[in-house]
Design a protein around this motif. Structure first.
Motif, PDB file in Angstrom:
ATOM      1  N   GLN A  30       0.830  -1.206   0.000  1.00 22.97           N
ATOM      2  CA  GLN A  30       0.000   0.000   0.000  1.00 22.97           C
ATOM      3  C   GLN A  30       0.865   1.257   0.000  1.00 22.97           C
ATOM      4  O   GLN A  30       0.605   2.201  -0.743  1.00 22.97           O
ATOM      5  CB  GLN A  30      -0.921   0.011   1.215  1.00 22.97           C
ATOM      6  CG  GLN A  30      -2.055  -0.962   1.164  1.00 22.97           C
ATOM      7  CD  GLN A  30      -3.137  -0.512   0.215  1.00 22.97           C
ATOM      8  OE1 GLN A  30      -3.183  -0.946  -0.923  1.00 22.97           O
ATOM      9  NE2 GLN A  30      -3.999   0.344   0.676  1.00 22.97           N
ATOM     10  N   ILE A  31       1.883   1.276   0.852  1.00 19.27           N
ATOM     11  CA  ILE A  31       2.759   2.446   0.919  1.00 19.27           C
ATOM     12  C   ILE A  31       3.504   2.625  -0.403  1.00 19.27           C
ATOM     13  O   ILE A  31       3.626   3.743  -0.914  1.00 19.27           O
ATOM     14  CB  ILE A  31       3.719   2.321   2.115  1.00 19.27           C
ATOM     15  CG1 ILE A  31       2.917   2.433   3.426  1.00 19.27           C
ATOM     16  CG2 ILE A  31       4.803   3.386   2.063  1.00 19.27           C
ATOM     17  CD1 ILE A  31       3.707   2.120   4.658  1.00 19.27           C
ATOM     18  N   TRP A  32       3.998   1.536  -0.989  1.00 22.17           N
ATOM     19  CA  TRP A  32       4.697   1.614  -2.269  1.00 22.17           C
ATOM     20  C   TRP A  32       3.774   2.165  -3.358  1.00 22.17           C
ATOM     21  O   TRP A  32       4.158   3.044  -4.141  1.00 22.17           O
ATOM     22  CB  TRP A  32       5.217   0.232  -2.658  1.00 22.17           C
ATOM     23  CG  TRP A  32       5.822   0.208  -4.019  1.00 22.17           C
ATOM     24  CD1 TRP A  32       7.072   0.619  -4.371  1.00 22.17           C
ATOM     25  CD2 TRP A  32       5.176  -0.234  -5.219  1.00 22.17           C
ATOM     26  NE1 TRP A  32       7.239   0.453  -5.717  1.00 22.17           N
ATOM     27  CE2 TRP A  32       6.095  -0.065  -6.268  1.00 22.17           C
ATOM     28  CE3 TRP A  32       3.923  -0.759  -5.496  1.00 22.17           C
ATOM     29  CZ2 TRP A  32       5.804  -0.398  -7.571  1.00 22.17           C
ATOM     30  CZ3 TRP A  32       3.621  -1.086  -6.807  1.00 22.17           C
ATOM     31  CH2 TRP A  32       4.552  -0.909  -7.820  1.00 22.17           C
ATOM     32  N   ALA A  33       2.534   1.669  -3.426  1.00 22.78           N
ATOM     33  CA  ALA A  33       1.598   2.130  -4.452  1.00 22.78           C
ATOM     34  C   ALA A  33       1.285   3.617  -4.280  1.00 22.78           C
ATOM     35  O   ALA A  33       1.205   4.362  -5.273  1.00 22.78           O
ATOM     36  CB  ALA A  33       0.315   1.305  -4.392  1.00 22.78           C
ATOM     37  N   LEU A  34       1.128   4.067  -3.056  1.00 24.04           N
ATOM     38  CA  LEU A  34       0.857   5.488  -2.825  1.00 24.04           C
ATOM     39  C   LEU A  34       2.048   6.350  -3.231  1.00 24.04           C
ATOM     40  O   LEU A  34       1.875   7.428  -3.804  1.00 24.04           O
ATOM     41  CB  LEU A  34       0.497   5.725  -1.361  1.00 24.04           C
ATOM     42  CG  LEU A  34      -0.887   5.251  -0.951  1.00 24.04           C
ATOM     43  CD1 LEU A  34      -1.065   5.372   0.554  1.00 24.04           C
ATOM     44  CD2 LEU A  34      -1.956   6.036  -1.679  1.00 24.04           C
ATOM     45  N   VAL A  54      -8.043   7.671  -2.476  1.00 20.87           N
ATOM     46  CA  VAL A  54      -7.201   6.473  -2.419  1.00 20.87           C
ATOM     47  C   VAL A  54      -6.366   6.480  -1.143  1.00 20.87           C
ATOM     48  O   VAL A  54      -6.205   5.445  -0.478  1.00 20.87           O
ATOM     49  CB  VAL A  54      -6.312   6.377  -3.682  1.00 20.87           C
ATOM     50  CG1 VAL A  54      -5.242   5.319  -3.521  1.00 20.87           C
ATOM     51  CG2 VAL A  54      -7.163   6.098  -4.893  1.00 20.87           C
ATOM     52  N   LEU A  55      -5.839   7.630  -0.793  1.00 15.65           N
ATOM     53  CA  LEU A  55      -5.040   7.755   0.431  1.00 15.65           C
ATOM     54  C   LEU A  55      -5.877   7.416   1.665  1.00 15.65           C
ATOM     55  O   LEU A  55      -5.438   6.642   2.528  1.00 15.65           O
ATOM     56  CB  LEU A  55      -4.465   9.165   0.545  1.00 15.65           C
ATOM     57  CG  LEU A  55      -3.663   9.474   1.800  1.00 15.65           C
ATOM     58  CD1 LEU A  55      -2.368   8.676   1.794  1.00 15.65           C
ATOM     59  CD2 LEU A  55      -3.385  10.948   1.909  1.00 15.65           C
ATOM     60  N   LEU A  56      -7.084   7.955   1.745  1.00 18.09           N
ATOM     61  CA  LEU A  56      -7.950   7.665   2.896  1.00 18.09           C
ATOM     62  C   LEU A  56      -8.334   6.185   2.941  1.00 18.09           C
ATOM     63  O   LEU A  56      -8.348   5.572   4.011  1.00 18.09           O
ATOM     64  CB  LEU A  56      -9.206   8.534   2.847  1.00 18.09           C
ATOM     65  CG  LEU A  56      -8.990  10.021   3.112  1.00 18.09           C
ATOM     66  CD1 LEU A  56     -10.285  10.790   2.904  1.00 18.09           C
ATOM     67  CD2 LEU A  56      -8.440  10.252   4.506  1.00 18.09           C
ATOM     68  N   GLY A  57      -8.642   5.607   1.791  1.00 14.55           N
ATOM     69  CA  GLY A  57      -8.962   4.182   1.746  1.00 14.55           C
ATOM     70  C   GLY A  57      -7.790   3.323   2.180  1.00 14.55           C
ATOM     71  O   GLY A  57      -7.965   2.319   2.880  1.00 14.55           O
ATOM     72  N   VAL A  60      -7.412   3.529   6.006  1.00 16.86           N
ATOM     73  CA  VAL A  60      -8.439   2.718   6.672  1.00 16.86           C
ATOM     74  C   VAL A  60      -8.118   1.232   6.538  1.00 16.86           C
ATOM     75  O   VAL A  60      -8.235   0.465   7.505  1.00 16.86           O
ATOM     76  CB  VAL A  60      -9.846   3.042   6.116  1.00 16.86           C
ATOM     77  CG1 VAL A  60     -10.875   2.030   6.572  1.00 16.86           C
ATOM     78  CG2 VAL A  60     -10.251   4.441   6.518  1.00 16.86           C
ATOM     79  N   ALA A  61      -7.685   0.806   5.363  1.00 19.38           N
ATOM     80  CA  ALA A  61      -7.370  -0.611   5.150  1.00 19.38           C
ATOM     81  C   ALA A  61      -6.180  -1.046   6.000  1.00 19.38           C
ATOM     82  O   ALA A  61      -6.191  -2.135   6.594  1.00 19.38           O
ATOM     83  CB  ALA A  61      -7.088  -0.862   3.674  1.00 19.38           C
ATOM     84  N   ILE A  62      -5.166  -0.209   6.073  1.00 23.77           N
ATOM     85  CA  ILE A  62      -3.994  -0.545   6.887  1.00 23.77           C
ATOM     86  C   ILE A  62      -4.378  -0.587   8.367  1.00 23.77           C
ATOM     87  O   ILE A  62      -3.979  -1.486   9.102  1.00 23.77           O
ATOM     88  CB  ILE A  62      -2.852   0.448   6.613  1.00 23.77           C
ATOM     89  CG1 ILE A  62      -2.295   0.209   5.210  1.00 23.77           C
ATOM     90  CG2 ILE A  62      -1.746   0.324   7.657  1.00 23.77           C
ATOM     91  CD1 ILE A  62      -1.326   1.271   4.741  1.00 23.77           C
ATOM     92  N   TRP A  63      -5.169   0.382   8.817  1.00 22.29           N
ATOM     93  CA  TRP A  63      -5.612   0.393  10.213  1.00 22.29           C
ATOM     94  C   TRP A  63      -6.414  -0.863  10.537  1.00 22.29           C
ATOM     95  O   TRP A  63      -6.213  -1.492  11.588  1.00 22.29           O
ATOM     96  CB  TRP A  63      -6.449   1.647  10.479  1.00 22.29           C
ATOM     97  CG  TRP A  63      -7.096   1.635  11.823  1.00 22.29           C
ATOM     98  CD1 TRP A  63      -6.524   1.918  13.021  1.00 22.29           C
ATOM     99  CD2 TRP A  63      -8.450   1.274  12.104  1.00 22.29           C
ATOM    100  NE1 TRP A  63      -7.449   1.770  14.028  1.00 22.29           N
ATOM    101  CE2 TRP A  63      -8.624   1.376  13.494  1.00 22.29           C
ATOM    102  CE3 TRP A  63      -9.522   0.884  11.314  1.00 22.29           C
ATOM    103  CZ2 TRP A  63      -9.846   1.099  14.093  1.00 22.29           C
ATOM    104  CZ3 TRP A  63     -10.725   0.611  11.921  1.00 22.29           C
ATOM    105  CH2 TRP A  63     -10.872   0.722  13.303  1.00 22.29           C
ATOM    106  N   ALA A  64      -7.322  -1.245   9.647  1.00 24.97           N
ATOM    107  CA  ALA A  64      -8.143  -2.434   9.895  1.00 24.97           C
ATOM    108  C   ALA A  64      -7.281  -3.696   9.937  1.00 24.97           C
ATOM    109  O   ALA A  64      -7.512  -4.586  10.760  1.00 24.97           O
ATOM    110  CB  ALA A  64      -9.213  -2.560   8.812  1.00 24.97           C
ATOM    111  N   GLY A  65      -6.288  -3.777   9.073  1.00 25.92           N
ATOM    112  CA  GLY A  65      -5.398  -4.940   9.074  1.00 25.92           C
ATOM    113  C   GLY A  65      -4.595  -5.057  10.352  1.00 25.92           C
ATOM    114  O   GLY A  65      -4.469  -6.141  10.932  1.00 25.92           O
TER     115      GLY A  65
END
Length: 94
Positions: A30-34, A54-57, A60-65
């Motif tokens: 995720q960080i690489w793609a951003l 995309v950044l907010l999504g 949220v996805a990283i936090w949930a993981g």
């Protein structure tokens, strides 16, 4: 420190390692793609607004993981500090 605490269960450790093994590569991807989007895309107009979404999504996805990883890895048998045991239920004789 309580000298009579039990060792963590082996299954809890395995669940935590399994969850971290899934979440760490996902976080890195995720960080690489951003960073790639940030470097290549011009951030004006609709592209900038889409990047913010995309950044907010991703956040949220990283936090949930990581929250999932924490929940799988913690010991559910331990009671939080300050919480008392629930009162035992009384049985009605039949």
């Amino acid at each position: 420190m309580d000298p009579y605490t039990t060792a963590p269960s082996q299954s809890r450790w395995r669940r935590g390692v399994f969850a971290a093994g899934l979440v760490i590569p996902f976080t890195a991807t995720q960080i690489w793609a951003l960073l790639v989007l940030l470097r290549l895309a011009p951030l004006d107009g609709l592209v900038g607004q889409a990047f913010v979404l995309v950044l907010l999504g991703s956040v949220v996805a990283i936090w949930a993981g990581w929250r999932w990883t924490y929940k799988l890895g913690r010991d559910r048998d331990l009671r939080p500090e300050g919480r008392e045991e629930p009162a035992p239920k009384t049985r009605i004789p039949t």
